[in-house]
Enzyme design. Structure first.
Site, mmCIF file in Angstrom:
data_model
loop_
_atom_site.group_PDB
_atom_site.id
_atom_site.type_symbol
_atom_site.label_atom_id
_atom_site.label_comp_id
_atom_site.label_asym_id
_atom_site.label_seq_id
_atom_site.Cartn_x
_atom_site.Cartn_y
_atom_site.Cartn_z
ATOM 1 N N SER A 68 0.852 -1.198 0.000
ATOM 2 C CA SER A 68 0.000 0.000 0.000
ATOM 3 C C SER A 68 0.883 1.241 0.000
ATOM 4 O O SER A 68 2.081 1.165 0.322
ATOM 5 C CB SER A 68 -0.865 -0.034 1.264
ATOM 6 O OG SER A 68 -1.585 1.162 1.398
ATOM 7 N N TYR B 217 -2.102 -0.223 10.398
ATOM 8 C CA TYR B 217 -2.221 -0.642 8.989
ATOM 9 C C TYR B 217 -0.965 -0.225 8.217
ATOM 10 O O TYR B 217 -0.444 -0.987 7.404
ATOM 11 C CB TYR B 217 -3.488 -0.017 8.389
ATOM 12 C CG TYR B 217 -3.828 -0.463 6.985
ATOM 13 C CD1 TYR B 217 -3.956 -1.814 6.657
ATOM 14 C CD2 TYR B 217 -4.040 0.476 5.973
ATOM 15 C CE1 TYR B 217 -4.281 -2.208 5.363
ATOM 16 C CE2 TYR B 217 -4.381 0.085 4.681
ATOM 17 C CZ TYR B 217 -4.491 -1.248 4.381
ATOM 18 O OH TYR B 217 -4.807 -1.635 3.098
HETATM 19 P P1 NAD Z 1 -11.829 -5.741 0.539
HETATM 20 O O1 NAD Z 1 -12.183 -5.441 1.964
HETATM 21 O O2 NAD Z 1 -12.830 -5.435 -0.518
HETATM 22 O O3 NAD Z 1 -11.413 -7.272 0.413
HETATM 23 C C1 NAD Z 1 -10.719 -7.961 1.398
HETATM 24 C C2 NAD Z 1 -11.260 -9.380 1.430
HETATM 25 O O4 NAD Z 1 -10.508 -10.115 2.384
HETATM 26 C C3 NAD Z 1 -12.736 -9.450 1.892
HETATM 27 O O5 NAD Z 1 -13.511 -10.154 0.936
HETATM 28 C C4 NAD Z 1 -12.683 -10.192 3.218
HETATM 29 O O6 NAD Z 1 -13.794 -11.042 3.455
HETATM 30 C C5 NAD Z 1 -11.397 -10.986 3.065
HETATM 31 N N1 NAD Z 1 -10.846 -11.365 4.370
HETATM 32 C C6 NAD Z 1 -10.780 -10.620 5.499
HETATM 33 N N2 NAD Z 1 -10.251 -11.335 6.492
HETATM 34 C C7 NAD Z 1 -9.964 -12.558 5.989
HETATM 35 C C8 NAD Z 1 -9.401 -13.747 6.536
HETATM 36 N N3 NAD Z 1 -9.008 -13.819 7.809
HETATM 37 N N4 NAD Z 1 -9.253 -14.811 5.720
HETATM 38 C C9 NAD Z 1 -9.633 -14.759 4.425
HETATM 39 N N5 NAD Z 1 -10.186 -13.673 3.857
HETATM 40 C C10 NAD Z 1 -10.338 -12.583 4.630
HETATM 41 O O7 NAD Z 1 -10.443 -4.998 0.297
HETATM 42 P P2 NAD Z 1 -9.794 -4.475 -1.040
HETATM 43 O O8 NAD Z 1 -9.964 -3.015 -1.060
HETATM 44 O O9 NAD Z 1 -10.202 -5.288 -2.218
HETATM 45 O O10 NAD Z 1 -8.254 -4.751 -0.702
HETATM 46 C C11 NAD Z 1 -7.559 -5.935 -1.104
HETATM 47 C C12 NAD Z 1 -6.112 -5.799 -0.664
HETATM 48 O O11 NAD Z 1 -5.568 -4.599 -1.200
HETATM 49 C C13 NAD Z 1 -5.948 -5.687 0.854
HETATM 50 O O12 NAD Z 1 -4.747 -6.322 1.222
HETATM 51 C C14 NAD Z 1 -5.833 -4.191 1.077
HETATM 52 O O13 NAD Z 1 -5.151 -3.926 2.263
HETATM 53 C C15 NAD Z 1 -5.044 -3.801 -0.158
HETATM 54 N N6 NAD Z 1 -5.162 -2.400 -0.567
HETATM 55 C C16 NAD Z 1 -6.358 -1.862 -0.961
HETATM 56 C C17 NAD Z 1 -6.407 -0.532 -1.404
HETATM 57 C C18 NAD Z 1 -7.701 0.089 -1.871
HETATM 58 O O14 NAD Z 1 -7.688 1.255 -2.270
HETATM 59 N N7 NAD Z 1 -8.819 -0.616 -1.866
HETATM 60 C C19 NAD Z 1 -5.250 0.230 -1.417
HETATM 61 C C20 NAD Z 1 -4.039 -0.363 -1.007
HETATM 62 C C21 NAD Z 1 -4.008 -1.670 -0.602
#
Ligand code: NAD
Length: 281
Positions: free
Chosen positions: A164, A177
Site C-alpha cells: 500500500s 495498517y
Molecule cells: P476488501 O475489503 O474489498 O477485500 C478484502 C477481502 O478479504 C474481503 O472479501 C474479506 O472477506 C477478506 N478477508 C478478510 N479477512 C480474511 C481472513 N481472515 N481470511 C480470508 N479472507 C479474509 O479490500 P480491497 O480493497 O479489495 O483490498 C484488497 C487488498 O488490497 C488488501 O490487502 C488491502 O489492504 C489492499 N489495498 C487496498 C487498497 C484500496 O484502495 N482498496 C489500497 C491499497 C491496498
C-alpha cells in the site's frame, strides 16, 4: 472486462486470497481471461462464490473456497481441496488484508485540548492493533507457507503480495495498517531472496487511491462533492485523480508473466498516479 494485453496462463492454477473483495475479485476475473484455473479463497464464502460464478458464467474456470488466512490447518485443508479440483498452485496472490477502527485515531495530530474527548494514539486498543498486524502480515505468511511448498519444484511460479502507499510513508490516523503494510513490502523482498534459487519470484503491488464501493462514502459527500480527505489525497497525487481499479491489471499481468518479468524479483510497484514520488512541494 477487457485485458490491456493478453498473456497465456492456460493450465496454471492461481490461488487468490481475499478474492471476494473489491480488488482481488477483479484480479480473479482478469486472470481467468488468461485461461488459468482460479481458486478464490475468502472468509466470506458467499462473496467469493459470487465472483467465481461471474467467471464460470463467462466460460472461465473458477471455484470458491471458504478459507481463513489466519488458520493454518484450514488453509492446509483448502489446499487439499484445490489439489483435487485443479492441481497444485502455480501463482499465489495474497490479497486478504485490511484495517480496523480500533487501530485508527480520530485525529491526524495529537492535541492536548481534545485529550479524553477523541480516540487518540493513547486509546488505541491492543486487540485492534493485533487484528491488523495478524490479518495483513500473518495472513500473507501462512498461505505462502502452505502454497509455496508446492511451488518450489516448478519451473515457473510466482507470489504477488498487496502492499500500500502507507508502506512507503505512513498515512495519518492508521499506524497499525501502515506498519503492517510496511512489513508486507519488507517480507516481499525477504521471500524473493529466500526463494531465489528456485523458480519462484515474489513481487508486490502497492495500489494508490482508488474509489471503490467500500470507500466511496468516505471520499465523496452525498451531493457528489469531495470530502476534505479526498481533497488532501488529490492534492498529493500529481496526476490529480483517483485510479480506476482496472488500472492495476496491467501491472498484475506483467508480474505474473515469466515472459514479461522473468528477471523482476523482490520489487514493490506503486500504481498511484505519482503519489509516492511527490514530496508535496
Ligand atoms: P476488501 O475489503 O474489498 O477485500 C478484502 C477481502 O478479504 C474481503 O472479501 C474479506 O472477506 C477478506 N478477508 C478478510 N479477512 C480474511 C481472513 N481472515 N481470511 C480470508 N479472507 C479474509 O479490500 P480491497 O480493497 O479489495 O483490498 C484488497 C487488498 O488490497 C488488501 O490487502 C488491502 O489492504 C489492499 N489495498 C487496498 C487498497 C484500496 O484502495 N482498496 C489500497 C491499497 C491496498
Amino acid at each position: 472486462m477487457k485485458l490491456p494485453f493478453n498473456i497465456d496462463l492456460k493450465n496454471k492454477v492461481i490461488v487468490i486470497t481475499g478474492a471476494g473483495g473489491v480488488l482481488c475479485g477483479m484480479f480473479s476475473e482478469a486472470l481467468a481471461l488468461t485461461g488459468a484455473k482460479i481458486a478464490l479463497l475468502d472468509l466470506n464464502e458467499q462473496a467469493a462464490d459470487v465472483q467465481a460464478k461471474k467467471i464460470t458464467e463467462c466460460g472461465g474456470i473458477a471455484k470458491a473456497y471458504k478459507c481463513n488466512v489466519l488458520d493454518k490447518e484450514n488453509i492446509e485443508s483448502v489446499r487439499e481441496e484445490i489439489l483435487k479440483d485443479f492441481g497444485t498452485c502455480d501463482i499465489l496472490i495474497n490479497g486478504a488484508g485490511g484495517n480496523n477502527p480500533k487501530a485508527t485515531t480520530d485525529e491526524e495530530y495529537f492535541s492536548a485540548e481534545n485529550a479524553g474527548k477523541v480516540k487518540s494514539f493513547f486509546d488505541l486498543d491492543k486487540s485492534g492493533v493485533e487484528f491488523v498486524f495478524n490479518l495483513n502480515f500473518l495472513g500473507t505468511l501462512l498461505p505462502t507457507q502452505v502454497f509455496a511448498a508446492d511451488m518450489t519444484s516448478k519451473d515457473d511460479a510466482s507470489i504477488i503480495n498487496i502492499s500500500s502507499m502507507n508502506a512507503f510513508t505512513p498515512l495519518t490516523k492508521i499506524p497499525a495498517y501502515s506498519g503492517a503494510k510496511a512489513a508486507i513490502s519488507n517480507f516481499t523482498k525477504w521471500l524473493a531472496v529466500y526463494f531465489s534459487k528456485t523458480n519462484i519470484r515474489c513481487n508486490a503491488i502497492a495500489p494508490g487511491f482508488f474509489v471503490t464501493k467500500q470507500n466511496e462514502k468516505l471520499l465523496f459527500n452525498e451531493d457528489g462533492t469531495p470530502t476534505p480527505r479526498t481533497e488532501k489525497i488529490l492534492n498529493a497525487t500529481p496526476m490529480g485523480r483517483f485510479g480506476n481499479a482496472e488500472e492495476l491489471i496491467g501491472t498484475l499481468l506483467f508480474l505474473v508473466s515469466k515472459e514479461a518479468s522473468g528477471f523482476v524479483n523482490g520489487v514493490v510497484i506503486p500504481v498511484d498516479g505519482g503519489f509516492s514520488a511527490y514530496s508535496g512541494v
